[in-house]
Design a protein around this motif. Structure first.
Motif, PDB file in Angstrom:
ATOM      1  N   VAL A  14      66.491  48.575 -15.874  1.00 53.64           N
ATOM      2  CA  VAL A  14      67.184  49.219 -14.757  1.00 53.64           C
ATOM      3  C   VAL A  14      66.776  50.684 -14.742  1.00 53.64           C
ATOM      4  CG1 VAL A  14      69.452  49.883 -13.848  1.00 53.64           C
ATOM      5  CG2 VAL A  14      69.146  47.637 -14.910  1.00 53.64           C
ATOM      6  N   LYS A  15      66.468  51.198 -13.555  1.00 49.76           N
ATOM      7  CA  LYS A  15      66.164  52.618 -13.446  1.00 49.76           C
ATOM      8  C   LYS A  15      67.346  53.326 -12.791  1.00 49.76           C
ATOM      9  CE  LYS A  15      63.686  52.274  -9.021  1.00 49.76           C
ATOM     10  NZ  LYS A  15      62.437  52.542  -8.305  1.00 49.76           N
ATOM     11  N   MET A  16      67.684  54.497 -13.339  1.00 45.92           N
ATOM     12  CA  MET A  16      68.709  55.365 -12.760  1.00 45.92           C
ATOM     13  C   MET A  16      67.951  56.471 -12.031  1.00 45.92           C
ATOM     14  SD  MET A  16      71.817  57.437 -14.608  1.00 45.92           S
ATOM     15  CE  MET A  16      70.759  58.541 -15.523  1.00 45.92           C
ATOM     16  N   PHE A  17      68.312  56.715 -10.776  1.00 47.11           N
ATOM     17  CA  PHE A  17      67.538  57.662  -9.978  1.00 47.11           C
ATOM     18  C   PHE A  17      68.421  58.404  -8.983  1.00 47.11           C
ATOM     19  CE2 PHE A  17      67.745  53.787  -7.574  1.00 47.11           C
ATOM     20  CZ  PHE A  17      67.850  54.183  -6.246  1.00 47.11           C
ATOM     21  N   GLN A  18      67.818  59.428  -8.399  1.00 41.92           N
ATOM     22  CA  GLN A  18      68.449  60.133  -7.280  1.00 41.92           C
ATOM     23  C   GLN A  18      67.368  60.380  -6.238  1.00 41.92           C
ATOM     24  OE1 GLN A  18      70.044  63.735  -8.901  1.00 41.92           O
ATOM     25  NE2 GLN A  18      68.087  64.768  -8.957  1.00 41.92           N
TER      26      GLN A  18
END
Length: 185
Positions: A14-18
């Motif tokens: 899972v990637k956490m991004f903005q």
């Protein structure tokens, strides 16, 4: 948005991004097997400031907010593991900020590859080398540069026999040399 709970990665990534004001995605962190995410807003009573999505086939367990907070309150082992996870994430963010502020793209890419190598390792693997399967777009968004710059710098590591590439797959051949490249010993 208010947090409804936390998530636990059973398998996958899972990637956490903005999304930056210019519309580009900036990947902040990756979560892999046996890691939890999305719990910071629960612990700090704030809203989510980042988004998350799977980068491959992933199995995730959702833990609703009440159950999660009850676990924090009643299980010392759970709370300890949560603190351990937060401490690890903080250490990675600190190293990443330092490298990204003081080093060039080659060093930032080396750090990203080393971190991803750890994220892609399976618990049962005896090898230090994992199969990093990530699009060049996601790799660029994690390093904080463009795809063409990532490709040029990845080719530098290929030419120097530090990594091997097969399609989307990246294999680190010389872990120690990548560490030396970012002076983290």
């Amino acid at each position: 948005e208010k947090s409804l709970g936390a998530y636990f990665v059973i398998k996958g990534l899972v990637k956490m991004f903005q999304i930056n004001p210019d519309g580009r995605e900036q990947i902040l962190f990756f979560f892999s097997e046996d890691e939890a995410f999305g719990y910071r807003p629960l612990l700090s009573n704030t809203t989510h400031s980042f988004s998350a999505t799977c980068t491959e086939d992933t199995e995730i367990k959702f833990i609703d907010a009440d159950a999660f907070l009850k676990l924090v309150d009643t299980s010392a082992m759970f709370a300890k593991n949560l603190l351990k996870s937060l401490s690890y994430e903080f250490a990675v963010f600190g190293k990443r900020m330092n490298i990204y502020a003081q080093k060039g793209i080659k060093e930032r890419l080396a750090f990203a590859l080393l971190l991803l190598n750890e994220k892609y390792k399976t618990k049962k693997s005896k090898s230090e080398i994992s199969n990093i399967v990530l699009s060049r777009t996601d790799l660029a968004a994690f390093v904080g540069t463009s795809v063409d710059v990532i490709t040029r710098n990845l080719n530098y590591y290929i030419d120097n026999k530090l990594v091997r590439v097969n399609g989307k797959s990246i294999f680190i051949l010389e872990i120690a040399k990548l560490y030396q490249n970012i002076e983290m010993y």
